[in-house]
Design a protein around this motif. Structure first.
Motif, PDB file in Angstrom:
ATOM      1  N   ASP A 142      20.492 -92.482 -10.922  1.00  0.00           N
ATOM      2  CA  ASP A 142      19.131 -92.017 -11.205  1.00  0.00           C
ATOM      3  C   ASP A 142      19.018 -90.487 -11.138  1.00  0.00           C
TER       4      ASP A 142
ATOM      5  N   LEU B 144       9.290 -82.428 -18.303  1.00  0.00           N
ATOM      6  CA  LEU B 144       8.975 -83.859 -18.250  1.00  0.00           C
ATOM      7  C   LEU B 144       7.682 -84.145 -17.491  1.00  0.00           C
TER       8      LEU B 144
ATOM      9  N   ILE C 238      17.591 -88.302 -13.075  1.00  0.00           N
ATOM     10  CA  ILE C 238      16.246 -87.767 -13.358  1.00  0.00           C
ATOM     11  C   ILE C 238      15.371 -87.871 -12.118  1.00  0.00           C
TER      12      ILE C 238
ATOM     13  N   ILE D  92       6.092 -88.604 -16.133  1.00  0.00           N
ATOM     14  CA  ILE D  92       7.179 -89.136 -16.958  1.00  0.00           C
ATOM     15  C   ILE D  92       8.377 -89.485 -16.102  1.00  0.00           C
ATOM     16  N   ILE D  93       8.690 -88.666 -15.110  1.00  0.00           N
ATOM     17  CA  ILE D  93       9.815 -88.950 -14.214  1.00  0.00           C
ATOM     18  C   ILE D  93       9.602 -90.274 -13.502  1.00  0.00           C
ATOM     19  N   HIS D  94       8.388 -90.494 -12.991  1.00  0.00           N
ATOM     20  CA  HIS D  94       8.078 -91.753 -12.308  1.00  0.00           C
ATOM     21  C   HIS D  94       8.141 -92.933 -13.277  1.00  0.00           C
ATOM     22  N   THR D  95       7.657 -92.734 -14.502  1.00  0.00           N
ATOM     23  CA  THR D  95       7.677 -93.809 -15.491  1.00  0.00           C
ATOM     24  C   THR D  95       9.106 -94.211 -15.840  1.00  0.00           C
ATOM     25  N   VAL D  96       9.964 -93.218 -16.088  1.00  0.00           N
ATOM     26  CA  VAL D  96      11.367 -93.494 -16.402  1.00  0.00           C
ATOM     27  C   VAL D  96      12.035 -94.231 -15.251  1.00  0.00           C
ATOM     28  N   SER D  97      11.759 -93.807 -14.029  1.00  0.00           N
ATOM     29  CA  SER D  97      12.354 -94.449 -12.858  1.00  0.00           C
ATOM     30  C   SER D  97      11.971 -95.920 -12.776  1.00  0.00           C
ATOM     31  N   ARG D  98      10.721 -96.240 -13.091  1.00  0.00           N
ATOM     32  CA  ARG D  98      10.279 -97.632 -13.017  1.00  0.00           C
ATOM     33  C   ARG D  98      10.877 -98.476 -14.131  1.00  0.00           C
ATOM     34  N   VAL D  99      10.985 -97.903 -15.325  1.00  0.00           N
ATOM     35  CA  VAL D  99      11.623 -98.640 -16.430  1.00  0.00           C
ATOM     36  C   VAL D  99      13.083 -98.936 -16.086  1.00  0.00           C
ATOM     37  N   LEU D 100      13.780 -97.942 -15.525  1.00  0.00           N
ATOM     38  CA  LEU D 100      15.160 -98.146 -15.120  1.00  0.00           C
ATOM     39  C   LEU D 100      15.254 -99.189 -14.007  1.00  0.00           C
TER      40      LEU D 100
END
Length: 209
Positions: free
Chosen positions: A17, A174, A19, A178-186
């Motif tokens: 992770d 970002l 990002i 966006i950082i939090h969103t990407v983390s949750r999708v991952l």
């Protein structure tokens, strides 16, 4: 081997992770010169790769010494990855990383930041160690497959170092949302991979009819 490389890249990117680590790196290196931050980024990623490389080739020896079979490790490792996915989905992992960063600032006085907490446990933590051992076991005897897995781990860590060196620009571009969103999708992707790992462990013990 392209499919092996892509699969390994996704898994290591999700587990490490990079990002999500950008804000932590910024917090850890506040007050350092740009040159010092670059050194911390590169050194931390190199140390993390050495740790991952060690467990890639000697992790199974450790398991054998403890009389732990790979199916059991797959199930336990899948459960651990699922817990990491749960933390990513509900923002628990970011809170824990921030707490670790604060402790390191007061206890290790910044000169050991590359080792703790950047390399251990933030990059080469339980998730990355479990992942490398499971993937090396999956391609046991296949030197090309194992080399591809290690190359994927190296590429993710190189990418992490680049992100850390440009951390302020990345966070500004970002944004925290966006950082939090990407983390949750991952986190969702990792949960699926964890479930697959557990299924593989169970079917190794109880082969289907």
């Amino acid at each position: 081997m392209i499919d092996v490389l892509l699969n390994a890249l996704v898994v290591f990117f999700v587990v490490i992770d990079p990002i999500g680590l950008v804000p932590v790196f910024i917090g850890l290196t506040q007050g350092f010169t740009p040159a010092a931050r670059r050194r911390i980024a590169v050194r931390g990623c190199l140390i993390a790769f050495v740790i991952i490389l060690f467990f890639a080739y000697f992790g199974e020896i450790v398991l054998n010494a403890l009389s732990i079979e790979m199916p059991a490790f797959r199930i336990a490792g899948g459960a651990l990855l699922f817990w990491i996915a749960f933390e990513m989905l509900f923002e628990k992992r970011s809170e824990r990383k921030s707490k670790t960063a604060d402790e390191a600032r007061t206890e290790e006085e910044a000169r050991h930041i590359a080792v703790f907490p950047m390399a251990i446990p933030l990059m080469a933590g339980p998730g990355a160690i479990t992942t490398i051992m499971l993937m090396m076991d999956r391609y046991g005897g296949d030197m090309v497959g194992q080399g591809t897995v290690l190359a994927a781990a190296a590429l993710v860590l190189i990418g992490s170092a680049i992100l850390f060196m440009a951390s302020e620009a990345v966070q500004k571009a970002l944004g925290q949302t966006i950082i939090h969103t990407v983390s949750r999708v991952l986190g969702i992707v990792l949960a699926a991979l964890a479930a697959q790992t557990i299924i593989a462990g169970i079917t190794a013990i109880y082969p289907p009819g």
